[in-house]
Structures are given as C-alpha cells and as structure tokens.
Design an enzyme around this catalytic site. Structure first.
Site, PDB file in Angstrom:
ATOM      1  CD  GLN A   5     -16.247  -3.122  11.311  1.00 61.31           C
ATOM      2  OE1 GLN A   5     -15.968  -2.830  10.004  1.00 61.31           O
ATOM      3  NE2 GLN A   5     -15.408  -4.109  11.579  1.00 61.31           N
TER       4      GLN A   5
ATOM      5  CG  ASP B 219     -17.407  -8.323   5.238  1.00 59.19           C
ATOM      6  OD1 ASP B 219     -16.643  -8.003   4.795  1.00 59.19           O
ATOM      7  OD2 ASP B 219     -18.035  -7.808   6.387  1.00 59.19           O
TER       8      ASP B 219
ATOM      9  CE  LYS C 230     -13.813  -3.087   6.459  1.00 59.58           C
ATOM     10  NZ  LYS C 230     -14.539  -3.829   7.635  1.00 59.58           N
TER      11      LYS C 230
END
Ligand code: NDP
Length: 279
Positions: free
Chosen positions: A89, A112, A45
């Site tokens: 994460q 997200d 990422k």
C-alpha cells in the site's frame, strides 16, 4: 452515467468463478504505518478479496520499520508459493525508498503493475500486469461500447499509477492521446477536443462543465474528500454535456478494487502456466 458499482460486481463474479476453477489463490497486502486512508483502502481490498474466495494475508509493519525489514518480508513473500499477488500500500513513510521497494516485488506477483518490468511491458505494447485503475477504465469503455479507435483522448495527470498507464492503454487501443499535467498551458483548449476525457488529478472540480466537449465520455478518477463527502475532479454539471460520465463515488473507485482482484487471478494463472491472451 456509467455504473462502476454494477460493473465491478460483474467483474467480481468473473473473478470468483476463476478462483473456483483455480483452487487456492493467495494475495498478500503489506501496510507500513497506520495512515487512516491507507487502512481504509487495505480493509476494502481484503473484504473484496475474501468475497471472491481469494485467500488474503494482511501483513502490517510499524511506521518506523527499517527498509531492510520490508525488503526481507518481500523476499519471503516472493518465495512463498501460496502467494500469487503482492500489494504494497502506497504511499510509504518517507524514510522508505518507494522505487526500491516496488523493484523488490517479483514482477510476476506485482498486481499493482508498478514494477519497471510491468511498466516497461505496457510501454512496449506487451502488457502483463497493469495498474487496476486504468485497467478498470478500459473495461468500462469496452462495456459501454465506447469507441477508442481514432478517438481523441485527453488524460489529465501523469502519475505512474493512473495517468501514464492510462495514456498507454488508450494509445494501444488506437486513440490519439494527449497527456496534460500541472504545467499544461490552457487546459481547456485540450479538454474541449476530447472525445474521451480522463481526469486523474486530485483537485476538486478542476474540470468545469464548460471544459467538456458535447457528446463526449468523461471518466472522473479524482477522489477529493471534503466535509460534505467525496467528490471528483469534474464538476457534476458536465453530465449535461457528456454522453457518458462516471459518478464519484460509484464510478472508477469500485472498478479499481475489482481489477486488482482480476490481476491477482491473472498472476495466479500465469504462475500456473495457464497464460491468457497477453504475452
Ligand atoms: P498524483 O498526485 O500522483 O498525480 C496528479 C497529477 O495531476 C500530476 O501528474 C499533476 O501534474 C497533475 N496536476 C496537478 N494539478 C494540475 C492542474 N492544475 N492541471 C492539470 N494537471 C494537474 O495523483 P494520482 O495519479 O495518484 O491520483 C489522482 C487522483 O485520482 C487523486 O484524487 C487520487 O485520490 C485519485 N485516485 C483514485 C483512484 C480510484 O480508485 N478512484 C485510484 C488512484 C487515484 P504534475 O505531474 O505536473 O505534478
């Protein structure tokens, strides 16, 4: 085959152009612990973010970091004007309450799309920030002119990050949606009806070629690592029956990262009052 790699490159070009227009765009990723798979994802990422000109800040906490420390860090990132998007994460080490941590992210920076505010907006048909994987799949369908209106769509998997948001996006695009999961009886009966089949399970070749409707579109989200490499949830033989299918690797994976970058720009635009079509 649907070329996720090529499409992801196109999305990254779009994002790069938007970043240039906006000036500084900031992303902060947070990794707790040293899970090897998570480290690979975070590194991927970052590389992608830097490649499109996004300023990416890589925050790492030790595996035994107390919850208060993580919540304090998120409060600081929420307040930091240079940070447009925050990504924690997952999965988190087991002593941390994942739901509590996600709720501590400012919904406006939740790239997200997992905060209840963003999940709720999607449920209500007024999405803002949507998880990258299903968003990328919708972009693939659009790019390949695959009709969703009136289509029978079957989503296998009901996670908050893939299955559920996928089903909602398809519903919003006027598909008739069935969601299957581990307690579904006779999976094949459902999949054989699917004009659009999305498999997001994590079980190697769960979907056999004989479970796929002829002429359908098959989207394989699964990532199953074996000694022989990376494989999906769908038997590659299904491509003989499907009209369109995503490969693994090179399908959904690259699109997911590209859409997380797109979300960062969407968040940056909204924070600057330059809101796009979504309300
Ligand atoms: P989860 O483990 O959270 O969810 C898996 C889902 O599959 C659950 O809803 C589960 O049902 C369902 N399931 C399990 N076994 C069966 C079965 N035999 N028949 C039907 N349904 C079943 O996984 P995620 O949604 O996070 O991820 C799914 C897969 O996608 C994984 O392989 C993951 O690595 C991959 N992935 C890939 C991404 C990419 O970028 N390419 C991004 C995100 C995920 P139940 O709810 O009943 O337990």
């Amino acid at each position: 085959m649907i070329d996720g790699k090529a499409l992801a490159a196109k999305v990254r070009d779009e994002v790069a152009a938007e970043v240039e227009q906006l000036g500084e765009v900031g992303l902060a990723t947070v990794l707790v612990g040293d899970d090897p798979a998570s480290q690979v994802y975070i590194t991927g990422k970052h590389k992608a973010a830097t490649g499109v000109g996004i300023h990416a800040n890589d925050v790492r906490l030790p595996a035994d970091a107390p919850e208060d420390e993580l919540l304090q860090l998120l409060a600081e990132l929420n307040a930091d004007d240079a940070v447009d998007g925050i990504l924690v994460q997952l999965p988190l080490p087991s002593h941390l309450d994942e739901a509590k941590v996600i709720e501590a992210i400012d919904p406006a920076k939740d790239i997200d799309g997992l905060h209840p505010m963003n999940a709720g907006r999607l449920y209500l048909g007024r999405p803002r920030l949507v998880p990258g994987t299903p968003l990328g799949i919708m972009r693939m369908l659009a790019e390949y002119d695959i009709e969703t209106k009136g289509a029978q769509a079957v989503v296998i998997g009901r996670s908050s990050i893939v299955g559920k948001p996928m089903a909602h996006l398809l519903l919003q695009a006027h598909a008739t949606v069935t969601i299957c999961h581990s307690r579904t009886v006779d999976l094949q009966r459902h999949t054989l009806d699917a004009d659009i089949l999305v498999a997001a399970v994590g079980q190697l070749h769960l979907v056999g070629a004989d479970m796929v409707k002829a002429g359908s579109t098959v989207i394989d989200v699964g990532m199953n690592r074996t000694d022989g490499g990376l494989f999906g949830d769908v038997d590659p033989g299904a491509r003989e029956r499907a009209a369109y299918m995503t490969p693994v690797p090179g399908g959904v994976g690259p699109m997911t990262i590209a859409m997380v970058l797109k979300n960062t720009v969407t968040a940056a635009r909204a924070r600057r009052g330059l809101v796009s079509g979504v309300s």
